[in-house]
Design a protein around this motif. Structure first.
Motif, PDB file in Angstrom:
ATOM      1  N   UNK A   1      43.770  12.382 -40.891  1.00  0.00           N
ATOM      2  CA  UNK A   1      42.876  11.264 -40.639  1.00  0.00           C
ATOM      3  C   UNK A   1      41.416  11.694 -40.834  1.00  0.00           C
ATOM      4  N   UNK A   2      41.077  12.867 -40.319  1.00  0.00           N
ATOM      5  CA  UNK A   2      39.718  13.397 -40.461  1.00  0.00           C
ATOM      6  C   UNK A   2      39.384  13.691 -41.921  1.00  0.00           C
ATOM      7  N   UNK A   3      40.320  14.307 -42.632  1.00  0.00           N
ATOM      8  CA  UNK A   3      40.076  14.632 -44.040  1.00  0.00           C
ATOM      9  C   UNK A   3      39.897  13.366 -44.870  1.00  0.00           C
ATOM     10  N   UNK A   4      40.717  12.374 -44.620  1.00  0.00           N
ATOM     11  CA  UNK A   4      40.601  11.120 -45.360  1.00  0.00           C
ATOM     12  C   UNK A   4      39.289  10.414 -45.024  1.00  0.00           C
ATOM     13  N   UNK A   5      38.906  10.439 -43.752  1.00  0.00           N
ATOM     14  CA  UNK A   5      37.636   9.830 -43.347  1.00  0.00           C
ATOM     15  C   UNK A   5      36.463  10.534 -44.043  1.00  0.00           C
ATOM     16  N   UNK A   6      36.512  11.860 -44.112  1.00  0.00           N
ATOM     17  CA  UNK A   6      35.450  12.598 -44.786  1.00  0.00           C
ATOM     18  C   UNK A   6      35.413  12.253 -46.272  1.00  0.00           C
ATOM     19  N   UNK A   7      36.572  12.150 -46.891  1.00  0.00           N
ATOM     20  CA  UNK A   7      36.631  11.791 -48.312  1.00  0.00           C
ATOM     21  C   UNK A   7      36.025  10.410 -48.528  1.00  0.00           C
ATOM     22  N   UNK A   8      36.329   9.484 -47.633  1.00  0.00           N
ATOM     23  CA  UNK A   8      35.769   8.134 -47.752  1.00  0.00           C
ATOM     24  C   UNK A   8      34.262   8.150 -47.511  1.00  0.00           C
ATOM     25  N   UNK A   9      33.808   8.923 -46.524  1.00  0.00           N
ATOM     26  CA  UNK A   9      32.377   9.013 -46.239  1.00  0.00           C
ATOM     27  C   UNK A   9      31.593   9.557 -47.438  1.00  0.00           C
ATOM     28  N   UNK A  10      32.203  10.497 -48.146  1.00  0.00           N
ATOM     29  CA  UNK A  10      31.550  11.095 -49.311  1.00  0.00           C
ATOM     30  C   UNK A  10      31.925  10.386 -50.611  1.00  0.00           C
ATOM     31  N   UNK A  11      32.677   9.283 -50.490  1.00  0.00           N
ATOM     32  CA  UNK A  11      33.142   8.539 -51.655  1.00  0.00           C
ATOM     33  C   UNK A  11      33.823   9.471 -52.652  1.00  0.00           C
ATOM     34  N   UNK A  12      34.675  10.308 -52.114  1.00  0.00           N
ATOM     35  CA  UNK A  12      35.392  11.327 -52.894  1.00  0.00           C
ATOM     36  C   UNK A  12      36.712  10.740 -53.398  1.00  0.00           C
ATOM     37  N   UNK A  13      36.670  10.092 -54.549  1.00  0.00           N
ATOM     38  CA  UNK A  13      37.866   9.441 -55.092  1.00  0.00           C
ATOM     39  C   UNK A  13      38.959  10.451 -55.428  1.00  0.00           C
ATOM     40  N   UNK A  14      38.577  11.621 -55.902  1.00  0.00           N
ATOM     41  CA  UNK A  14      39.572  12.655 -56.213  1.00  0.00           C
ATOM     42  C   UNK A  14      40.345  13.051 -54.957  1.00  0.00           C
ATOM     43  N   UNK A  15      39.633  13.250 -53.850  1.00  0.00           N
ATOM     44  CA  UNK A  15      40.265  13.610 -52.591  1.00  0.00           C
ATOM     45  C   UNK A  15      41.129  12.488 -52.044  1.00  0.00           C
ATOM     46  N   UNK A  16      40.652  11.268 -52.159  1.00  0.00           N
ATOM     47  CA  UNK A  16      41.416  10.116 -51.679  1.00  0.00           C
ATOM     48  C   UNK A  16      42.703   9.970 -52.494  1.00  0.00           C
TER      49      UNK A  16
ATOM     50  N   UNK B   1      44.282  12.335 -54.169  1.00  0.00           N
ATOM     51  CA  UNK B   1      45.159  13.451 -53.840  1.00  0.00           C
ATOM     52  C   UNK B   1      45.872  13.200 -52.509  1.00  0.00           C
ATOM     53  N   UNK B   2      45.137  12.717 -51.538  1.00  0.00           N
ATOM     54  CA  UNK B   2      45.731  12.429 -50.234  1.00  0.00           C
ATOM     55  C   UNK B   2      46.870  11.421 -50.374  1.00  0.00           C
ATOM     56  N   UNK B   3      46.650  10.382 -51.131  1.00  0.00           N
ATOM     57  CA  UNK B   3      47.688   9.369 -51.315  1.00  0.00           C
ATOM     58  C   UNK B   3      48.891   9.925 -52.078  1.00  0.00           C
ATOM     59  N   UNK B   4      48.666  10.927 -52.903  1.00  0.00           N
ATOM     60  CA  UNK B   4      49.770  11.539 -53.643  1.00  0.00           C
ATOM     61  C   UNK B   4      50.596  12.469 -52.761  1.00  0.00           C
ATOM     62  N   UNK B   5      49.953  13.255 -51.911  1.00  0.00           N
ATOM     63  CA  UNK B   5      50.685  14.273 -51.154  1.00  0.00           C
ATOM     64  C   UNK B   5      51.163  13.818 -49.777  1.00  0.00           C
TER      65      UNK B   5
END
Length: 157
Positions: free
Chosen positions: A70-85, A87-91
């Motif tokens: 939850x924290x990692x996804x929130x950070x990815x969203x805060x930084x608008x990190x589409x690659x991280x988002x 990847x999260x949805x894939x794994x």
């Protein structure tokens, strides 16, 4: 498996206190797993090593789902990190499947009040170990992608 855990702590240990605690718990999980795999059969039903392993296992997988991801996804969203988002949805689906296997192992052996079939438990423990190794790699990938992306963004400010 233990060396991989130590390497992860060295690489990402300072990223966030929550991740530090989680990686330390992963280390304890690996130590408890290794102890169980090397043991001789337990002659009575008071299997404290197996119970301790199951406690750490449930704590670890629960922290992943209810805190870390939850924290990692929130950070990815805060930084608008589409690659991280992405990847999260894939794994996440694979991590969730492994979590279900870990919980099933705990349900079978975590609060056992009777003598268990040591051979069967060891076979299931070995299978669980392979799944946990896969999970650790997926988690490390998430942490690396998100940490690297955020470190670059913070450095540009």
């Amino acid at each position: 498996m233990l060396e991989t855990c130590r390497t992860s702590q060295e690489r990402w240990g300072g990223v966030h206190q929550l991740i530090d605690r989680w990686l330390a718990e992963r280390n304890q999980l690996i130590l408890d797993y290794t102890q169980l795999r090397k043991r001789t059969p337990v002659p009575d039903s008071a299997d404290t090593a197996l119970s301790a392993f199951c406690d750490v296992l449930v704590d670890y997988v629960s922290a992943g789902h209810f805190e870390i991801y939850e924290q990692l996804l929130r950070e990815a969203q805060d930084f608008d990190d589409q690659r991280g988002i992405e990847l999260a949805h894939q794994v996440y689906p694979r991590i969730e499947a492994i979590t279900l296997e870990a919980v099933a192992f705990n349900d079978r052996y975590g609060q056992t009040a009777s003598i268990i079939d040591e051979t069967q438990m060891q076979q299931q423990l070995e299978q669980l170990g392979g799944l946990l190794h896969e999970r650790f790699e997926l988690e490390d990938c998430l942490i690396e992608v998100l940490h690297t992306a955020h470190k670059d963004l913070l450095g540009a400010v």
